[in-house]
Scaffold this active site. Structure first.
Site: not given
Ligand code: 5GP
Ligand code: MG
Ligand code: MG
Length: 179
Positions: A48, A102-103, A106, A108, A110, A134, A162, A168
């Site tokens: 990402g 990181e992309d 969300d 947190g 990960t 977010k 994606d 992407r």
């Molecule tokens: P977390 O562990 O912070 O909940 O999630 C992080 C991962 O979820 C990001 O690295 C990404 O791959 C995916 N993700 C979370 N929100 C989005 C979104 O709005 N769009 C996309 N494409 N991926 C997301």
């Molecule tokens: Mg990511």
């Molecule tokens: Mg993804």
């Protein structure tokens, strides 16, 4: 406002490329200041972050290194979700200033897991630079020093991110249209 269809979903432009690049430049400027005299190692999390990493690095003017890692899910789950393993990290990060690229952050979960794993390798410092954050979804306490943009809780694609592996390549960031 332009619309794009990816598989079964419709998305509309929410952040145009020019604005993204401006915000990325602002993050780079801060990093250039904060790490002056140091040689940070940027660790970009594929897939990402590839566009963000590329545009960010073009604006970094201090000596630095960049490397790429992937997070692979493997068998077994924890309370916070699937266990993810960092693959492709060949660098010795002991004593280094490491900036994770990181992309999107969300919940947190990960990033928390990455900080824990990388932390055991004793870097001098671990920092997070994310393209998107977010704040409304963040459930894990995390110190995110560099967030290029904060967005609402909607699902987005483009600029590296994606929907089911597609989208992407889009230059702008698009938000899912709620039908
Ligand atoms: P977390 O562990 O912070 O909940 O999630 C992080 C991962 O979820 C990001 O690295 C990404 O791959 C995916 N993700 C979370 N929100 C989005 C979104 O709005 N769009 C996309 N494409 N991926 C997301
Ligand atoms: Mg990511
Ligand atoms: Mg993804």
């Amino acid at each position: 406002m332009s619309r794009v269809t990816i598989k079964d979903k419709t998305f509309e432009t929410s952040i145009p490329e020019a604005e993204i690049l401006e915000r990325v430049k602002q993050v780079a400027d801060r990093i250039n200041k904060d790490f002056e005299g140091k040689t940070p190692l940027f660790l970009a999390v594929l897939n990402g972050s590839f566009m963000f990493a590329s545009d960010l690095m073009k604006q970094i003017t201090i000596p630095c290194e960049i490397s790429f890692v992937k997070l692979a899910s493997y068998q077994g789950v924890t309370s916070t979700g699937t266990i993810k393993e960092i693959i492709g990290l060949n660098e010795d990060i002991r004593g280094r200033e490491v900036i994770i690229v990181e992309d999107i952050v969300d919940t947190g979960a990960t990033m928390k897991r990455m900080l824990e794993t990388l932390g055991t390798r004793e870097p001098a410092g671990l920092h997070i630079a994310t393209l998107l954050l977010k704040p409304g979804k963040l459930t894990v306490p995390l110190n995110i020093e560099y967030a290029a943009m904060e967005i609402p809780n909607d699902f987005i694609v483009g600029y590296g991110l994606d929907y089911d592996q597609q989208g992407r390549n889009l230059r702008d960031i698009y938000t899912l249209v709620q039908e």
